[in-house]
Design a protein around this motif. Structure first.
Motif, short mmCIF file in Angstrom:
data_model
loop_
_atom_site.label_atom_id
_atom_site.label_comp_id
_atom_site.label_asym_id
_atom_site.label_seq_id
_atom_site.Cartn_x
_atom_site.Cartn_y
_atom_site.Cartn_z
N THR A 49 -7.88 -21.47 -0.07
CA THR A 49 -7.18 -22.75 0.07
C THR A 49 -7.31 -23.57 -1.21
N ASP A 50 -8.52 -23.62 -1.75
CA ASP A 50 -8.73 -24.37 -3.00
C ASP A 50 -7.89 -23.79 -4.13
N GLN A 51 -7.85 -22.47 -4.24
CA GLN A 51 -7.05 -21.83 -5.28
C GLN A 51 -5.56 -22.08 -5.07
N LEU A 52 -5.14 -22.06 -3.82
CA LEU A 52 -3.75 -22.32 -3.50
C LEU A 52 -3.36 -23.74 -3.88
N ILE A 53 -4.23 -24.69 -3.59
CA ILE A 53 -3.96 -26.09 -3.96
C ILE A 53 -3.89 -26.23 -5.47
N GLU A 54 -4.82 -25.60 -6.17
CA GLU A 54 -4.83 -25.67 -7.63
C GLU A 54 -3.54 -25.08 -8.21
N LEU A 55 -3.14 -23.95 -7.72
CA LEU A 55 -1.92 -23.30 -8.20
C LEU A 55 -0.69 -24.14 -7.88
N ALA A 56 -0.63 -24.66 -6.67
CA ALA A 56 0.51 -25.49 -6.27
C ALA A 56 0.59 -26.74 -7.14
N ALA A 57 -0.55 -27.36 -7.42
CA ALA A 57 -0.56 -28.56 -8.26
C ALA A 57 -0.10 -28.23 -9.68
N GLU A 58 -0.58 -27.10 -10.22
CA GLU A 58 -0.17 -26.70 -11.57
C GLU A 58 1.33 -26.46 -11.65
N ARG A 59 1.89 -25.91 -10.60
CA ARG A 59 3.32 -25.58 -10.57
C ARG A 59 4.20 -26.74 -10.11
N GLY A 60 3.56 -27.81 -9.64
CA GLY A 60 4.33 -28.92 -9.10
C GLY A 60 4.99 -28.56 -7.78
N ASP A 61 4.36 -27.68 -7.03
CA ASP A 61 4.91 -27.19 -5.77
C ASP A 61 4.62 -28.20 -4.65
N VAL A 62 5.48 -29.19 -4.58
CA VAL A 62 5.32 -30.28 -3.61
C VAL A 62 5.38 -29.75 -2.18
N ALA A 63 6.24 -28.79 -1.93
CA ALA A 63 6.38 -28.27 -0.56
C ALA A 63 5.08 -27.63 -0.08
N GLU A 64 4.42 -26.86 -0.93
CA GLU A 64 3.16 -26.21 -0.53
C GLU A 64 2.07 -27.26 -0.35
N LEU A 65 2.00 -28.21 -1.26
CA LEU A 65 1.00 -29.27 -1.11
C LEU A 65 1.25 -30.08 0.15
N ARG A 66 2.51 -30.35 0.44
CA ARG A 66 2.86 -31.10 1.65
C ARG A 66 2.45 -30.32 2.90
N ARG A 67 2.70 -29.02 2.90
CA ARG A 67 2.33 -28.17 4.04
C ARG A 67 0.82 -28.23 4.29
N LEU A 68 0.05 -28.12 3.24
CA LEU A 68 -1.41 -28.16 3.37
C LEU A 68 -1.89 -29.56 3.74
N SER A 69 -1.28 -30.56 3.14
CA SER A 69 -1.63 -31.94 3.45
C SER A 69 -1.34 -32.27 4.91
N ASP A 70 -0.17 -31.86 5.37
CA ASP A 70 0.21 -32.12 6.76
C ASP A 70 -0.70 -31.39 7.74
N ALA A 71 -1.34 -30.32 7.27
CA ALA A 71 -2.29 -29.59 8.12
C ALA A 71 -3.68 -30.22 8.08
N GLY A 72 -3.81 -31.33 7.30
CA GLY A 72 -5.06 -32.06 7.29
C GLY A 72 -5.95 -31.84 6.08
N ASN A 73 -5.46 -31.16 5.06
CA ASN A 73 -6.29 -30.91 3.89
C ASN A 73 -6.23 -32.11 2.95
N SER A 74 -7.36 -32.80 2.81
CA SER A 74 -7.39 -34.02 2.01
C SER A 74 -7.25 -33.75 0.51
N THR A 75 -7.71 -32.61 0.05
CA THR A 75 -7.56 -32.27 -1.37
C THR A 75 -6.08 -32.08 -1.69
N LEU A 80 -1.05 -34.18 -3.94
CA LEU A 80 0.32 -34.60 -3.65
C LEU A 80 0.54 -36.03 -4.11
N ILE A 81 -0.41 -36.90 -3.85
CA ILE A 81 -0.32 -38.29 -4.30
C ILE A 81 -0.26 -38.35 -5.82
N GLU A 82 -1.09 -37.55 -6.47
CA GLU A 82 -1.10 -37.53 -7.93
C GLU A 82 0.25 -37.09 -8.49
#
Length: 114
Positions: A49-75, A80-82
């Protein structure tokens, strides 16, 4: 690593070999394999999950970050806010603020004031 090696590694991981899981995560992160990281993350692996968030953030993958955020992942929410702040995405910040995120609300207010 060829397909046969990868299949063998996945088989070991599925049988509970933590070293194989760690190796899969490392390989997926190196290759940028979102699907593999998502599969491992959805199976409950926090490192994936941490690696997925890091990769999504690097790529600007808002959809993936939103999916994880909506599932309750605060990181994921923080990332996503950043991203939303960097790109002046008021709609995303408002959506998060409406869900009760104080940081998103602050960023939303600051961007409106500019």
């Amino acid at each position: 690593m060829n397909d046969s090696d990868l299949t063998a590694l996945r088989d070991r991981a599925e049988r509970g070999d933590e070293d194989a899981v760690d190796e899969l995560i490392e390989l997926a992160a190196e290759r940028g394999d979102v699907a593999e990281l998502r599969r491992l993350s959805d199976a409950g692996n926090p490192t994936a999950t941490d690696q997925l968030i890091e990769l999504a953030a690097e790529r600007g993958d808002v959809a993936e970050l939103r999916r994880l955020s909506d599932a309750g992942n605060s990181t994921a929410t923080d990332q996503l806010i950043e991203l939303a702040t960097e790109h002046d995405e008021l709609g995303e910040l408002r959506r998060l603020a409406d869900k009760g995120d104080a940081t998103a609300a602050e960023q939303f207010t600051e961007l409106l004031a500019e």
